[in-house]
Design a protein around this motif. Structure first.
Motif, PDB file in Angstrom:
ATOM      1  N   LEU A   1       0.855  -1.188   0.000  1.00 21.58           N
ATOM      2  CA  LEU A   1       0.000   0.000   0.000  1.00 21.58           C
ATOM      3  C   LEU A   1       0.887   1.233   0.000  1.00 21.58           C
ATOM      4  N   ARG A   2       0.686   2.098  -0.992  1.00 23.30           N
ATOM      5  CA  ARG A   2       1.515   3.296  -1.139  1.00 23.30           C
ATOM      6  C   ARG A   2       0.630   4.528  -1.286  1.00 23.30           C
ATOM      7  N   PRO A   3       0.956   5.608  -0.589  1.00 26.72           N
ATOM      8  CA  PRO A   3       0.180   6.840  -0.795  1.00 26.72           C
ATOM      9  C   PRO A   3       0.433   7.378  -2.199  1.00 26.72           C
ATOM     10  N   ASN A   4      -0.631   7.811  -2.856  1.00 26.41           N
ATOM     11  CA  ASN A   4      -0.459   8.429  -4.164  1.00 26.41           C
ATOM     12  C   ASN A   4      -0.499   9.956  -4.062  1.00 26.41           C
ATOM     13  N   TRP A   5      -0.646  10.452  -2.867  1.00 29.78           N
ATOM     14  CA  TRP A   5      -0.614  11.868  -2.511  1.00 29.78           C
ATOM     15  C   TRP A   5      -1.763  12.674  -3.101  1.00 29.78           C
ATOM     16  N   ILE A   6      -2.794  11.985  -3.564  1.00 25.58           N
ATOM     17  CA  ILE A   6      -4.019  12.678  -3.949  1.00 25.58           C
ATOM     18  C   ILE A   6      -4.799  12.911  -2.655  1.00 25.58           C
ATOM     19  N   PRO A   7      -4.994  14.182  -2.290  1.00 30.10           N
ATOM     20  CA  PRO A   7      -5.656  14.454  -1.015  1.00 30.10           C
ATOM     21  C   PRO A   7      -7.166  14.290  -1.105  1.00 30.10           C
ATOM     22  N   GLY A   8      -7.760  14.056   0.048  1.00 31.63           N
ATOM     23  CA  GLY A   8      -9.209  13.995   0.169  1.00 31.63           C
ATOM     24  C   GLY A   8      -9.635  14.728   1.423  1.00 31.63           C
ATOM     25  N   LEU A   9     -10.878  15.129   1.443  1.00 35.15           N
ATOM     26  CA  LEU A   9     -11.409  15.862   2.589  1.00 35.15           C
ATOM     27  C   LEU A   9     -12.775  15.305   2.948  1.00 35.15           C
ATOM     28  N   CYS A  10     -12.902  14.894   4.185  1.00 34.46           N
ATOM     29  CA  CYS A  10     -14.203  14.534   4.737  1.00 34.46           C
ATOM     30  C   CYS A  10     -14.604  15.697   5.635  1.00 34.46           C
ATOM     31  N   ILE A  11     -15.816  16.146   5.502  1.00 34.60           N
ATOM     32  CA  ILE A  11     -16.243  17.350   6.216  1.00 34.60           C
ATOM     33  C   ILE A  11     -16.133  17.226   7.735  1.00 34.60           C
ATOM     34  N   TYR A  12     -16.225  16.014   8.277  1.00 34.39           N
ATOM     35  CA  TYR A  12     -16.119  15.881   9.732  1.00 34.39           C
ATOM     36  C   TYR A  12     -14.956  15.017  10.207  1.00 34.39           C
ATOM     37  N   LYS A  13     -14.308  14.256   9.321  1.00 34.82           N
ATOM     38  CA  LYS A  13     -13.136  13.472   9.731  1.00 34.82           C
ATOM     39  C   LYS A  13     -11.840  14.138   9.292  1.00 34.82           C
ATOM     40  N   PHE A  14     -11.919  15.121   8.418  1.00 32.92           N
ATOM     41  CA  PHE A  14     -10.835  15.984   7.949  1.00 32.92           C
ATOM     42  C   PHE A  14     -10.001  15.393   6.814  1.00 32.92           C
ATOM     43  N   LEU A  15      -8.671  15.515   6.854  1.00 31.90           N
ATOM     44  CA  LEU A  15      -7.820  15.282   5.683  1.00 31.90           C
ATOM     45  C   LEU A  15      -7.219  13.887   5.600  1.00 31.90           C
ATOM     46  N   TYR A  16      -7.227  13.345   4.381  1.00 30.75           N
ATOM     47  CA  TYR A  16      -6.632  12.030   4.141  1.00 30.75           C
ATOM     48  C   TYR A  16      -5.922  12.027   2.791  1.00 30.75           C
ATOM     49  N   VAL A  17      -5.148  10.981   2.545  1.00 30.49           N
ATOM     50  CA  VAL A  17      -4.556  10.733   1.229  1.00 30.49           C
ATOM     51  C   VAL A  17      -4.989   9.347   0.782  1.00 30.49           C
ATOM     52  N   TRP A  18      -5.126   9.191  -0.533  1.00 28.94           N
ATOM     53  CA  TRP A  18      -5.496   7.904  -1.099  1.00 28.94           C
ATOM     54  C   TRP A  18      -4.299   6.974  -1.129  1.00 28.94           C
ATOM     55  N   LEU A  19      -4.575   5.671  -1.032  1.00 29.41           N
ATOM     56  CA  LEU A  19      -3.538   4.645  -1.091  1.00 29.41           C
ATOM     57  C   LEU A  19      -3.745   3.772  -2.324  1.00 29.41           C
ATOM     58  N   ASP A  20      -2.650   3.498  -3.029  1.00 31.14           N
ATOM     59  CA  ASP A  20      -2.666   2.570  -4.158  1.00 31.14           C
ATOM     60  C   ASP A  20      -2.098   1.239  -3.689  1.00 31.14           C
ATOM     61  N   LEU A  21      -2.544   0.162  -4.310  1.00 28.60           N
ATOM     62  CA  LEU A  21      -1.966  -1.154  -4.066  1.00 28.60           C
ATOM     63  C   LEU A  21      -1.035  -1.441  -5.240  1.00 28.60           C
ATOM     64  N   GLU A  22       0.271  -1.466  -4.976  1.00 25.85           N
ATOM     65  CA  GLU A  22       1.279  -1.740  -6.002  1.00 25.85           C
ATOM     66  C   GLU A  22       1.804  -3.151  -5.780  1.00 25.85           C
ATOM     67  N   LEU A  23       1.394  -4.063  -6.646  1.00 30.02           N
ATOM     68  CA  LEU A  23       1.729  -5.476  -6.483  1.00 30.02           C
ATOM     69  C   LEU A  23       3.120  -5.781  -7.020  1.00 30.02           C
ATOM     70  N   SER A  24       3.708  -6.863  -6.528  1.00 30.80           N
ATOM     71  CA  SER A  24       5.080  -7.216  -6.898  1.00 30.80           C
ATOM     72  C   SER A  24       5.222  -7.571  -8.382  1.00 30.80           C
ATOM     73  N   ASP A  25       4.121  -7.938  -9.048  1.00 28.83           N
ATOM     74  CA  ASP A  25       4.199  -8.249 -10.481  1.00 28.83           C
ATOM     75  C   ASP A  25       4.046  -7.013 -11.363  1.00 28.83           C
ATOM     76  N   GLY A  26       3.991  -5.828 -10.741  1.00 28.00           N
ATOM     77  CA  GLY A  26       3.919  -4.581 -11.492  1.00 28.00           C
ATOM     78  C   GLY A  26       2.510  -4.022 -11.658  1.00 28.00           C
ATOM     79  N   ARG A  27       1.501  -4.821 -11.351  1.00 27.41           N
ATOM     80  CA  ARG A  27       0.134  -4.305 -11.447  1.00 27.41           C
ATOM     81  C   ARG A  27      -0.118  -3.288 -10.346  1.00 27.41           C
ATOM     82  N   ARG A  28      -1.039  -2.370 -10.629  1.00 28.89           N
ATOM     83  CA  ARG A  28      -1.351  -1.309  -9.669  1.00 28.89           C
ATOM     84  C   ARG A  28      -2.857  -1.128  -9.607  1.00 28.89           C
ATOM     85  N   GLU A  29      -3.378  -1.101  -8.395  1.00 25.14           N
ATOM     86  CA  GLU A  29      -4.798  -0.829  -8.158  1.00 25.14           C
ATOM     87  C   GLU A  29      -4.868   0.557  -7.518  1.00 25.14           C
ATOM     88  N   PRO A  30      -5.283   1.566  -8.287  1.00 22.88           N
ATOM     89  CA  PRO A  30      -5.260   2.940  -7.762  1.00 22.88           C
ATOM     90  C   PRO A  30      -6.380   3.221  -6.758  1.00 22.88           C
TER      91      PRO A  30
END
Length: 114
Positions: free
Chosen positions: A49-78
């Motif tokens: 799991l790697r942060p992709n640094w795309i920010p997000g905002l929840c109005i009551y939980k505040f700030l987060y960043v999205w996580l991508d799944l980068e698999l060892s075979d090179g595939r990526r689930e954004p």
């Protein structure tokens, strides 16, 4: 006296079979909250799991960043998960914990016998 047994869950990425997390359900391990699982680092079973640094905002939980799944075979689930790095202090239990949705076709959630 009857001792209550805690539930243990395993979260697996369906397409790859990668185990994302495994552990007891509860405030100190894998916390279900609002239809999501917030995973304590000791229950995390992947290092992909790697942060992709795309920010997000929840109005009551505040700030987060999205996580991508980068698999060892090179595939990526954004944007498969997220991480609150500046949470509302009322929700401190979600701070700095990777999170994934409980109900997503990308994940298989299994209850394990203890």
């Amino acid at each position: 006296m009857h001792k209550r047994q805690s539930r243990i869950v395993r979260i697996t990425h369906r397409p790859s079979g990668e185990v994302i997390a495994e552990g007891p359900v509860g405030l100190w391990d894998i916390t279900p909250f609002e239809g999501n699982f917030y995973i304590r680092w000791r229950c995390l079973r992947t290092r992909h799991l790697r942060p992709n640094w795309i920010p997000g905002l929840c109005i009551y939980k505040f700030l987060y960043v999205w996580l991508d799944l980068e698999l060892s075979d090179g595939r990526r689930e954004p944007s498969i998960g997220w991480l609150y790095w500046l949470p509302n202090p009322l929700f401190a239990f979600i701070a700095f914990r990777p999170a994934v949705p409980q109900f997503s076709p990308a994940f298989a959630i299994e209850e394990l016998a203890r």
